[in-house]
Design a protein around this motif. Structure first.
Motif, PDB file in Angstrom:
ATOM      1  N   LEU A   1       0.812  -1.220   0.000  1.00 55.21           N
ATOM      2  CA  LEU A   1       0.000   0.000   0.000  1.00 55.21           C
ATOM      3  C   LEU A   1       0.843   1.266   0.000  1.00 55.21           C
TER       4      LEU A   1
ATOM      5  N   ARG B   1     -10.932  -5.173   6.090  1.00 59.82           N
ATOM      6  CA  ARG B   1      -9.518  -5.327   5.732  1.00 59.82           C
ATOM      7  C   ARG B   1      -8.655  -5.539   6.971  1.00 59.82           C
TER       8      ARG B   1
ATOM      9  N   ALA C   1      -4.330  -5.126   7.879  1.00 58.17           N
ATOM     10  CA  ALA C   1      -3.110  -4.541   7.329  1.00 58.17           C
ATOM     11  C   ALA C   1      -2.065  -4.452   8.428  1.00 58.17           C
TER      12      ALA C   1
ATOM     13  N   LEU D   1      -9.143  -0.910  -1.324  1.00 56.35           N
ATOM     14  CA  LEU D   1      -7.711  -0.903  -1.046  1.00 56.35           C
ATOM     15  C   LEU D   1      -7.169   0.523  -1.001  1.00 56.35           C
TER      16      LEU D   1
ATOM     17  N   LEU E   1      -8.153   1.982   2.243  1.00 59.59           N
ATOM     18  CA  LEU E   1      -7.323   1.407   3.301  1.00 59.59           C
ATOM     19  C   LEU E   1      -5.973   2.110   3.361  1.00 59.59           C
TER      20      LEU E   1
ATOM     21  N   ASN F   1      -1.303  -4.574   2.727  1.00 58.15           N
ATOM     22  CA  ASN F   1      -2.604  -5.212   2.898  1.00 58.15           C
ATOM     23  C   ASN F   1      -2.411  -6.697   3.202  1.00 58.15           C
TER      24      ASN F   1
ATOM     25  N   GLY G   1      -8.338 -10.215   3.799  1.00 63.97           N
ATOM     26  CA  GLY G   1      -9.425  -9.451   4.406  1.00 63.97           C
ATOM     27  C   GLY G   1     -10.755 -10.164   4.318  1.00 63.97           C
TER      28      GLY G   1
END
Length: 571
Positions: A466, A492, A494, A519, A522, A536, A539
């Motif tokens: 990410l 999600r 992470a 995403l 996120l 990530n 999820g």
């Protein structure tokens, strides 16, 4: 004998109560401990310990079985709890962590409210004097409904876990008139009609609900809210080096409930954990996996095949591949010195024969299969069962091919993986099969790229990457994720790192207004949490964040089984 007599409120002066509440962390061996709690006749599994006059109950027992609310704090050994007190009037309980649980000393509550506390074997029994339900009222809320029970005094209150029903068990009695009025109260749009059932030493209130109910208490009141945005923000110093945070974080005006653990790697250690230490295959609830490894906290991590329960991505522990990386996807690597690095990774492996023939190895201990060679080591488990029909299985012991068998000749039990060797699964690769007859000597070489990740003994794969250096580097296509995956909105998980070296384990769930984050959203949330680098993880229904005996981000009834995770261990 009982530790506190149920003869009415304690006559202890306030100064004495304060002294009890601020008692030091127990140093002596426990005089009794167990895993079963009975409150006013209702039994549940909650760890407890008695030591030096303190009654330690796992913190989620205080919230889930007594009705307390944990409030923000700055010292791990002090936990303010709202329990039938108005805002600002919380009781502060001594706290300590042992065996992966955080215990709160409920002795001040027992003393003050006249509870009878009786240990017997594995069971701790708490009997509280019953209160009277004086009235049951409904109030409309913006986007929801509130149920208020006015009481003559504080009593244990238990709200059963449910996404669409209210089940409140209260150690109380009530006049027939009060119960008739409660039952006759018309159903609302968010909370259905009430039923009231007497149970052992208590009353049980039940109704359908449009959202998961949330319980809180005020002076002589139990309050149940039914609405989409019931997340209680807090920042709790849970243990040295572990802070449990939760609050709403907005992206472009859309709020998302975010739960995270803020970790100081100088005071805690992280390790990959998976379903069964003896095999890479299998799934289980994250709570089960964490407790099997005796982790104090954990987050789900890599992807896996739900059908055959094979891992689909990197899991490396102490430089040993439980499962290899695939598709150049993002991973997080770390060492015991607290250094962390995230990047997209490739593992190049080559099998070389004594005559110099070289063959690329597609993956190690992986459920991801394609034409080529799959490598399976003892870490995969005691046996290998062919993933595809038509495979040719080559057994290598001490660097020498000892057999070559067609998958069709193997029984349902599969083929044993030698403890001093490995298996090669040849898939549509006749050239390799011809070059690997019994007696052929072979060697394996591997190279992890980028080389900056190679020194990290622990790796867990997820993806997509990410953030890097606070810059958005999200590119799902580059990591060979499909378009649907790249654009969907879902809960999600992470992992991220901050400029001062802290590690964040993060779970994000559905917005009160609708779905979970994309995403891209996120990544924006991770930026707002202060991370410089972020990855990530798996999820959806897999998104699970475990702390001290329970999931803190969702009901366990909504959480899927997972293959692996990242476990946190206190030093």
């Amino acid at each position: 004998p009982p530790l506190a007599a149920a003869t009415g409120p304690s006559p202890l002066p306030e100064a004495t109560l304060e002294k009890i509440a601020l008692a030091e962390v127990p140093a002596a061996s426990p005089s009794a401990q167990g895993q079963i709690l009975i409150v006013n006749g209702t039994q549940t599994a909650v760890p407890w310990v008695l030591t030096d006059g303190q009654i330690g109950l796992a913190d989620y027992g205080v919230t889930d079985q007594l009705g307390g609310t944990l409030l923000s704090n700055n010292q791990p050994d002090r936990q303010p709890v709202q329990w039938f007190t108005d805002p600002g009037g919380a009781v502060e309980l001594a706290a300590w962590v042992d065996g992966g649980y955080r215990y709160l000393d409920i002795a001040p509550l027992a003393q003050r409210h006249g509870w009878q506390v009786q240990p017997q074997g594995n069971v701790l029994q708490i009997t509280a004097p019953p209160a009277q339900v004086i009235a049951v009222r409904r109030e409309a809320l913006s986007g929801g409904e509130r149920l208020i029970l006015d009481l003559s005094g504080p009593v244990p209150a238990t709200l059963s876990d449910s996404a669409d029903a209210l089940t409140l068990t209260l150690g109380a009695t009530a006049a027939d008139r009060v119960l008739r009025e409660a039952i006759a109260s018309p159903a609302g749009a968010y909370l259905g009609s009430l039923t009231v059932t007497p149970v052992a030493g208590a009353l049980r209130f039940q109704a359908s609900a449009s959202q998961p109910p949330r319980l809180s208490t005020r002076a002589n009141q139990v309050v149940i809210d039914i609405r989409a945005d019931t997340l209680q923000p807090h920042s709790i110093a849970w243990a040295p080096g572990v802070r449990w945070q939760q609050r709403y974080v907005s992206v472009a005006g859309q709020p998302f409930p975010v739960y995270w653990l803020q970790l100081d790697p100088a005071q805690v250690s992280l390790r990959p954990i998976w379903t069964d230490p003896t095999t890479a295959i299998g799934t289980a609830p994250l709570t089960t996996i964490a407790q099997r490894w005796q982790a104090a906290a954990a987050i789900n991590a890599g992807f896996f095949n739900r059908n055959n329960q094979y891992p689909l991505g990197a899991v490396r522990t102490n430089n040993n591949w439980v499962s290899g990386p695939i598709l150049s996807r993002g991973v997080v690597g770390w060492n015991d010195q607290g250094q962390v690095r995230m990047d997209r990774v490739v593992l190049n492996q080559t099998l070389t024969t004594a005559s110099g023939q070289r063959f690329p190895v597609q993956a190690i201990n992986s459920g991801y299969v394609q034409a080529g060679i799959g490598l399976y080591t003892p870490t995969w488990g005691p046996t290998y069962r062919p993933v595809l029909e038509g495979e040719t299985i080559v057994t290598v012991v001490d660097g020498v091919v000892v057999s070559q068998q067609a998958a069709s000749t193997l029984g349902a039990a599969g083929l044993a993986i030698p403890s001093n060797g490995y298996l090669l699964a040849l898939r549509s690769y006749a050239t390799a099969a011809q070059a690997l007859p019994p007696g052929q000597r072979v060697s394996l070489a591997s190279e992890l790229l980028p080389a900056t990740l190679a020194p990290f003994p622990n790796l867990i794969g997820g993806g997509p990457l990410l953030l890097r250096d606070r810059t958005l580097v999200l590119d799902a296509g580059l990591e060979q994720f499909g378009r649907a995956f790249a654009t969907q909105a879902a809960p999600r998980s992470a992992i991220g790192t901050t400029p001062n070296g802290e590690i964040l384990l993060v779970a994000v769930h559905n917005s009160p207004a609708g779905s979970g984050p994309t995403l891209n959203q996120l990544a924006q949330i991770m930026l707002q949490l202060g991370t410089t680098d972020a990855l990530n993880l798996d999820g959806g229904s897999s998104a699970s964040l475990y702390l001290g005996g329970r999931l803190i981000n969702r009901s366990p009834s909504t959480a899927a089984r997972v293959n692996n995770g990242i476990g946190l261990f206190l030093q």
